[in-house]
Design a protein around this motif. Structure first.
Motif, PDB file in Angstrom:
ATOM      1  N   MET A 254      63.944  20.312 -23.722  1.00 30.37           N
ATOM      2  CA  MET A 254      65.267  20.096 -24.315  1.00 30.37           C
ATOM      3  C   MET A 254      66.080  19.109 -23.479  1.00 30.37           C
ATOM      4  SD  MET A 254      66.505  23.887 -25.452  1.00 30.37           S
ATOM      5  CE  MET A 254      65.546  24.900 -26.558  1.00 30.37           C
ATOM      6  N   LEU A 255      65.922  19.186 -22.171  1.00 31.21           N
ATOM      7  CA  LEU A 255      66.648  18.294 -21.278  1.00 31.21           C
ATOM      8  C   LEU A 255      65.969  16.948 -21.110  1.00 31.21           C
ATOM      9  CD1 LEU A 255      67.612  20.872 -18.503  1.00 31.21           C
ATOM     10  CD2 LEU A 255      69.181  19.749 -20.091  1.00 31.21           C
ATOM     11  N   GLY A 256      64.750  16.824 -21.641  1.00 29.75           N
ATOM     12  CA  GLY A 256      64.008  15.574 -21.498  1.00 29.75           C
ATOM     13  C   GLY A 256      63.371  15.412 -20.141  1.00 29.75           C
ATOM     14  N   LEU A 257      63.237  16.512 -19.382  1.00 28.56           N
ATOM     15  CA  LEU A 257      62.683  16.434 -18.030  1.00 28.56           C
ATOM     16  C   LEU A 257      61.171  16.634 -18.007  1.00 28.56           C
ATOM     17  CD1 LEU A 257      65.400  18.508 -16.129  1.00 28.56           C
ATOM     18  CD2 LEU A 257      65.229  16.017 -16.372  1.00 28.56           C
ATOM     19  N   ASP A 258      60.590  17.044 -19.143  1.00 28.58           N
ATOM     20  CA  ASP A 258      59.142  17.254 -19.172  1.00 28.58           C
ATOM     21  C   ASP A 258      58.397  15.937 -19.133  1.00 28.58           C
ATOM     22  OD1 ASP A 258      60.184  16.658 -21.710  1.00 28.58           O
ATOM     23  OD2 ASP A 258      58.339  17.389 -22.671  1.00 28.58           O
ATOM     24  N   ASP A 259      58.985  14.896 -19.737  1.00 32.86           N
ATOM     25  CA  ASP A 259      58.363  13.568 -19.771  1.00 32.86           C
ATOM     26  C   ASP A 259      59.486  12.534 -19.718  1.00 32.86           C
ATOM     27  OD1 ASP A 259      56.913  11.286 -20.141  1.00 32.86           O
ATOM     28  OD2 ASP A 259      55.871  11.965 -21.962  1.00 32.86           O
ATOM     29  N   PRO A 260      60.032  12.262 -18.522  1.00 34.89           N
ATOM     30  CA  PRO A 260      61.195  11.373 -18.411  1.00 34.89           C
ATOM     31  C   PRO A 260      60.959   9.975 -18.975  1.00 34.89           C
ATOM     32  CG  PRO A 260      60.845  12.577 -16.361  1.00 34.89           C
ATOM     33  CD  PRO A 260      59.649  12.839 -17.227  1.00 34.89           C
ATOM     34  N   VAL A 261      59.739   9.465 -18.830  1.00 34.33           N
ATOM     35  CA  VAL A 261      59.462   8.118 -19.334  1.00 34.33           C
ATOM     36  C   VAL A 261      59.625   8.070 -20.850  1.00 34.33           C
ATOM     37  CG1 VAL A 261      57.707   6.332 -19.573  1.00 34.33           C
ATOM     38  CG2 VAL A 261      57.946   7.553 -17.408  1.00 34.33           C
ATOM     39  N   THR A 262      59.015   9.034 -21.535  1.00 33.30           N
ATOM     40  CA  THR A 262      59.138   9.091 -22.991  1.00 33.30           C
ATOM     41  C   THR A 262      60.586   9.309 -23.408  1.00 33.30           C
ATOM     42  OG1 THR A 262      56.894   9.962 -23.191  1.00 33.30           O
ATOM     43  CG2 THR A 262      58.361  10.287 -25.066  1.00 33.30           C
ATOM     44  N   THR A 263      61.303  10.135 -22.645  1.00 33.00           N
ATOM     45  CA  THR A 263      62.712  10.381 -22.944  1.00 33.00           C
ATOM     46  C   THR A 263      63.516   9.089 -22.889  1.00 33.00           C
ATOM     47  OG1 THR A 263      62.590  12.638 -22.077  1.00 33.00           O
ATOM     48  CG2 THR A 263      64.771  11.634 -22.216  1.00 33.00           C
ATOM     49  N   VAL A 264      63.288   8.301 -21.860  1.00 32.58           N
ATOM     50  CA  VAL A 264      63.994   7.030 -21.716  1.00 32.58           C
ATOM     51  C   VAL A 264      63.609   6.058 -22.829  1.00 32.58           C
ATOM     52  CG1 VAL A 264      64.275   4.999 -20.244  1.00 32.58           C
ATOM     53  CG2 VAL A 264      64.306   7.282 -19.234  1.00 32.58           C
ATOM     54  N   LEU A 265      62.328   6.049 -23.199  1.00 33.08           N
ATOM     55  CA  LEU A 265      61.874   5.161 -24.271  1.00 33.08           C
ATOM     56  C   LEU A 265      62.522   5.533 -25.605  1.00 33.08           C
ATOM     57  CD1 LEU A 265      58.061   4.795 -23.437  1.00 33.08           C
ATOM     58  CD2 LEU A 265      59.865   3.070 -23.174  1.00 33.08           C
ATOM     59  N   HIS A 266      62.583   6.832 -25.892  1.00 37.39           N
ATOM     60  CA  HIS A 266      63.239   7.274 -27.117  1.00 37.39           C
ATOM     61  C   HIS A 266      64.714   6.887 -27.111  1.00 37.39           C
ATOM     62  CE1 HIS A 266      59.947   9.224 -28.996  1.00 37.39           C
ATOM     63  NE2 HIS A 266      59.866  10.252 -28.176  1.00 37.39           N
ATOM     64  N   LEU A 267      65.362   7.068 -25.957  1.00 36.27           N
ATOM     65  CA  LEU A 267      66.775   6.715 -25.845  1.00 36.27           C
ATOM     66  C   LEU A 267      66.972   5.223 -26.063  1.00 36.27           C
ATOM     67  CD1 LEU A 267      69.730   7.315 -25.140  1.00 36.27           C
ATOM     68  CD2 LEU A 267      69.110   7.107 -22.716  1.00 36.27           C
ATOM     69  N   GLY A 268      66.109   4.424 -25.435  1.00 40.25           N
ATOM     70  CA  GLY A 268      66.226   2.974 -25.578  1.00 40.25           C
ATOM     71  C   GLY A 268      65.992   2.508 -26.996  1.00 40.25           C
ATOM     72  N   ARG A 269      64.983   3.069 -27.641  1.00 43.59           N
ATOM     73  CA  ARG A 269      64.669   2.681 -29.013  1.00 43.59           C
ATOM     74  C   ARG A 269      65.804   3.046 -29.960  1.00 43.59           C
ATOM     75  NH1 ARG A 269      59.517   5.024 -32.448  1.00 43.59           N
ATOM     76  NH2 ARG A 269      59.574   3.505 -34.164  1.00 43.59           N
ATOM     77  N   ALA A 270      66.332   4.250 -29.828  1.00 41.36           N
ATOM     78  CA  ALA A 270      67.441   4.665 -30.680  1.00 41.36           C
ATOM     79  C   ALA A 270      68.687   3.828 -30.400  1.00 41.36           C
ATOM     80  CB  ALA A 270      67.734   6.143 -30.476  1.00 41.36           C
ATOM     81  N   SER A 271      68.910   3.493 -29.134  1.00 45.95           N
ATOM     82  CA  SER A 271      70.086   2.700 -28.768  1.00 45.95           C
ATOM     83  C   SER A 271      70.034   1.317 -29.413  1.00 45.95           C
ATOM     84  CB  SER A 271      70.196   2.575 -27.253  1.00 45.95           C
ATOM     85  OG  SER A 271      70.368   3.843 -26.647  1.00 45.95           O
ATOM     86  N   ILE A 272      68.842   0.755 -29.496  1.00 45.84           N
ATOM     87  CA  ILE A 272      68.701  -0.555 -30.142  1.00 45.84           C
ATOM     88  C   ILE A 272      69.120  -0.476 -31.605  1.00 45.84           C
ATOM     89  CG2 ILE A 272      67.009  -2.262 -30.909  1.00 45.84           C
ATOM     90  CD1 ILE A 272      65.507  -1.732 -28.274  1.00 45.84           C
ATOM     91  N   TRP A 273      68.699   0.582 -32.291  1.00 43.55           N
ATOM     92  CA  TRP A 273      69.097   0.739 -33.691  1.00 43.55           C
ATOM     93  C   TRP A 273      70.597   0.956 -33.809  1.00 43.55           C
ATOM     94  CZ3 TRP A 273      66.487  -0.662 -37.745  1.00 43.55           C
ATOM     95  CH2 TRP A 273      65.094  -0.744 -37.676  1.00 43.55           C
ATOM     96  N   TRP A 274      71.189   1.689 -32.872  1.00 45.32           N
ATOM     97  CA  TRP A 274      72.640   1.867 -32.878  1.00 45.32           C
ATOM     98  C   TRP A 274      73.344   0.516 -32.699  1.00 45.32           C
ATOM     99  CZ3 TRP A 274      75.754   6.523 -30.890  1.00 45.32           C
ATOM    100  CH2 TRP A 274      75.205   7.715 -31.369  1.00 45.32           C
ATOM    101  N   LEU A 275      72.837  -0.309 -31.785  1.00 46.83           N
ATOM    102  CA  LEU A 275      73.449  -1.616 -31.538  1.00 46.83           C
ATOM    103  C   LEU A 275      73.328  -2.519 -32.762  1.00 46.83           C
ATOM    104  CD1 LEU A 275      72.255  -2.236 -27.866  1.00 46.83           C
ATOM    105  CD2 LEU A 275      74.585  -1.735 -28.636  1.00 46.83           C
TER     106      LEU A 275
END
Length: 580
Positions: A254-275
C-alpha cells in the motif's frame, strides 16, 4: 416552500440515473464469497441475537458500526439485503455531502461532476477479483461509516457560524473515533490544525467528542464492565501494534515500499498523463479566449481522442494524488493566514467576506484530511482500500480541475468556460476508462452463492466450491452445532447460520499475532467446536505461506489430534472435519 431551481433538479436526476445504472449493472456482485464481508454479516447477526462485542466476539475496530448494523438486522431481519439497504442509505448521505462540499468549493457544475465520480469510480466499484472494496458491501463498515461522518464533521466545522455548529462537529468527530483507526487519526489531525489556526470553539468541539465517548463507554460498561468497556473503545488504536501490521507485505505494498522502482515508474507514468491533460486544458483556455463557442466545439473532440490513445494506465492514474493534495493544502493554508482582513461596513459585503473565508477554511480542511488519509496508501490507487481512503483526494482533484484551474486561467486573460469544458471532457474519458476496467471483474461474477433467498449473491469461479461447502455443512451438521473455520471464511458460518466456537472471527496472521495463538487455543479447548472447516487459502499478503505451514502450528496440531476428515469439497479447496 421554495422550489428547487431547475439546474439542481437536473443534478438530482443525473445522480439518480447514474446511481440506478451502476446499481443495476453491479447488482449483488459486491461481496467476496470468502474474505472480509462475512465478518461484517456474522458480527452484526450475532450482536442482534444478544452476543456482546469484545467479549463474545473478538473485534479489531470500534463499536459503532457493528451495533448500527445489528440494530438494522434486529428491526428488518438478518440478511445480506438488510445491510445492502442500510449501506445504500449511507451511500446516498455521502453523495449529498460530496455534492454540498463540492458546490461550496466550485459551484453546481463541480458538484455534479464530483457526485458522478463518486458513484462511478468508488461507490459500486469492482476492479479486483476480490470483492468488498465498495460502499455497498465494504470490507469493514467502519471505514465507510467513519469517512461519511468525518466528511460531515469537516463540513460542519469549517462552515460553522454558530457555537452549536462547533458542538455538532465535535459530536460527529466523536462518532468517527468509534470507527476506523486511519479515518479517526486523519480527522483528529485535521481538526487539530484547523482549531489551532482558527483559535475558537475548542471547548465546544472537545465537549462534543467527550460526550459521545462517555455515552459509548457507559453503553459498553453495562455489558462489559468499566475497564473492558474502555479497552473496547481504544481497540482500533491498539490492534495494529499488537499485530505488527506495519511489517506485512500487504501494508508495504500500500505504501509502495515492496517495489520502490515500480512505484516510482507508476508515479512517473501517471504524472506524464496528468501533465498532458493539464497542458491541454490550459492551452485550450488561452488559445480560444474571446471565442468561447469555437473553443468548446474544438475542446470536446480533441479531448475525446484521448479515449482512443493506447496505454493509458487507468487504474494507476491516482498515483500523483498525494502531490496534489499536499500542494493544495499548503496553498490554502497560506491563503488562510495571509488573506487580508477587510472591514466591511456594508452587511452584504460582510457576508460575502465571511463566506469567502469559510470557503478557504473548507478547502484547507479537505486538502489536509485527504493528505492524512493517503498516509496509508502513498502508492495511491482508487481500487482496494482506495475506494474509501482516496475519495477525498479525488474530490480535491475534481474541484481543482473544474474550478481552481479554470479560475486561474480566467485570472490571466484566458477563457474559463473553454478550460472547464475541456477538463469535463477529460473527466468523462477517465470515467469511461474506469468503467472499462470494472467490466471484466463484474462479468466474472456468474455463480450464485447463498442458502436463504435474501442472502444470495453472485461470485466468481470460487462460487461453486462455496455453495458445495454450504450444502455439505447443511447435510453433515445440526442447526445448533458450532463450527471452527480456519484460516478464513466466516461467510460460510453466516450463510449456513451456524455459530462459531470461541470469539475469534478468523485465524489469519493478524488475528493470531494480535490475540496470541496460546490464548486462542485455550479458548477453543474451553469451548471446542463440533466441526472444523479448513479453507485452502494463501496468507502470503501477511508474509506467511499458510495456516499450519509456518504459522498457527499449535492450533493446527490440536485440530489434527481431535478431529478427523469426513469430506472434501472441490479439489481439496475445503476440508470438513468432525470430532474423533
Amino acid at each position: 416552500m421554495t422550489r428547487p431551481s431547475l439546474p439542481r433538479v437536473f443534478v438530482a436526476l443525473l445522480f439518480g440515473a447514474v446511481a440506478m445504472s451502476m446499481l443495476a449493472w453491479t447488482w449483488l456482485t459486491w461481496p467476496d464469497p470468502i474474505v472480509d464481508f462475512g465478518q461484517q454479516l456474522y458480527a452484526a447477526w450475532q450482536v442482534s441475537e444478544g452476543a456482546v462485542l469484545y467479549r463474545d466476539l473478538a473485534y479489531f475496530h470500534g463499536p459503532l458500526s457493528v451495533h448500527v448494523n445489528a440494530a438494522a438486522m434486529a428491526l428488518l431481519g438478518d440478511s445480506l439485503i438488510t445491510l445492502v439497504g442500510l449501506n445504500l442509505f449511507v451511500l446516498v448521505l455521502t453523495l449529498v455531502l460530496i455534492r454540498r462540499i463540492a458546490e461550496w468549493l466550485g459551484g453546481l457544475w463541480v458538484a455534479a461532476a464530483a457526485g458522478v465520480v463518486f458513484l462511478i469510480v468508488f461507490a459500486f466499484a469492482r476492479y479486483l477479483p476480490t470483492g468488498n472494496y465498495n460502499w455497498v458491501t465494504p470490507y469493514t463498515h467502519e471505514i465507510t461509516h467513519g469517512l461519511a461522518l468525518a466528511l460531515a464533521a469537516l463540513f460542519v466545522l469549517t462552515t460553522a457560524q454558530r457555537q452549536r455548529d462547533a458542538w455538532l462537529a465535535g459530536v460527529l468527530a466523536g462518532l468517527v473515533l468509534l470507527t476506523k483507526l486511519e479515518v479517526a487519526v486523519a480527522l483528529v489531525a485535521t481538526f487539530g490544525v484547523l482549531l489551532v489556526l482558527e483559535r475558537r470553539w475548542w471547548s465546544r468541539v472537545v465537549g462534543g467528542v467527550v460526550g459521545v465517548l462517555g455515552v459509548a463507554w457507559v453503553g459498553l460498561a453495562i455489558r462489559l464492565g468499566p475497564v473492558d468497556a474502555w479497552l473496547g473503545i481504544v481497540t482500533p488504536y491498539r490492534a495494529p501494534f499488537l499485530a505488527g501490521a506495519e511489517s506485512f507485505p500487504l501494508y508495504r505494498r500500500m505504501l509502495g515500499l515492496d517495489d520502490p522502482v515500480t512505484t516510482v515508474l507508476h508515479l512517473g507514468r501517471a504524472s506524464i498523463w496528468w501533465l498532458i491533460a493539464g497542458a491541454m486544458v490550459v492551452a485550450l483556455g488561452f488559445l480560444f479566449r474571446g471565442r468561447t463557442k469555437i473553443g468548446i466545439a474544438a475542446a470536446v473532440p480533441l479531448v475525446g481522442l484521448v479515449a482512443f490513445v493506447g496505454g493509458v494506465p487507468w487504474l494507476q492514474l491516482a498515483r500523483p494524488l498525494p502531490v496534489l493534495v499536499i500542494a493544495a493544502a499548503g496553498y490554502w493554508l497560506w491563503r488562510w493566514r495571509h488573506e487580508p482582513a477587510k472591514e466591511a461596513s456594508d452587511p452584504t459585503e460582510a457576508r460575502r467576506q465571511a463566506f469567502r473565508h469559510r470557503r478557504i477554511v473548507l478547502a484547507a480542511g479537505l486538502c489536509l484530511f485527504a493528505t492524512f488519509l493517503l498516509a496509508k496508501i502513498l502508492a495511491t490507487r482508487v481500487y482496494h482500500v482506495g475506494f474509501a481512503l482516496a475519495l477525498p483526494a479525488a474530490l480535491v482533484l475534481v474541484v481543482a480541475a473544474l474550478a481552481w484551474l479554470p479560475r486561474w486561467i480566467a485570472g490571466r486573460g484566458g477563457d474559463a468556460l473553454v478550460a472547464r469544458t475541456a477538463a469535463t471532457a477529460l473527466l468523462i474519458v477517465a470515467l469511461w476508462g474506469h468503467l472499462h476496467a470494472m467490466s471484466g471483474p463484474i462479468d466474472a461474477q456468474t455463480r450464485a452463492v447463498g442458502v436463504q433467498a435474501s442472502d444470495i449473491f453472485w461470485a466468481d469461479q470460487r462460487g461453486p466450491v462455496v455453495q458445495a461447502t454450504l450444502e455439505a455443512i447443511e447435510t453433515r451438521t445440526e442447526a445448533d452445532d458450532t463450527l471452527l473455520i480456519v484460516p478464513d471464511g466466516i461467510m460460510l458460518a453466516y450463510l449456513s447460520r451456524r455459530r462459531i466456537a470461541g470469539p475469534y472471527l478468523n485465524y489469519v496472521p493478524t488475528e493470531v499475532l494480535a490475540f496470541g495463538e496460546t490464548r486462542m487455543l485455550e479458548d477453543l479447548v474451553a469451548d471446542p467446536p463440533d466441526h472444523v472447516v479448513v479453507v485452502r487459502k494463501s496468507t502470503r499478503e501477511f508474509g506467511y505461506e499458510g495456516f499450519g505451514i509456518d504459522y498457527g502450528l499449535l492450533l493446527s496440531t490440536w485440530i489434527d489430534q481431535h478431529y478427523q476428515p469426513v469430506g472434501r469439497v472441490g479439489d481439496g479447496d475445503v476440508l470438513l472435519l468432525s470430532r474423533r
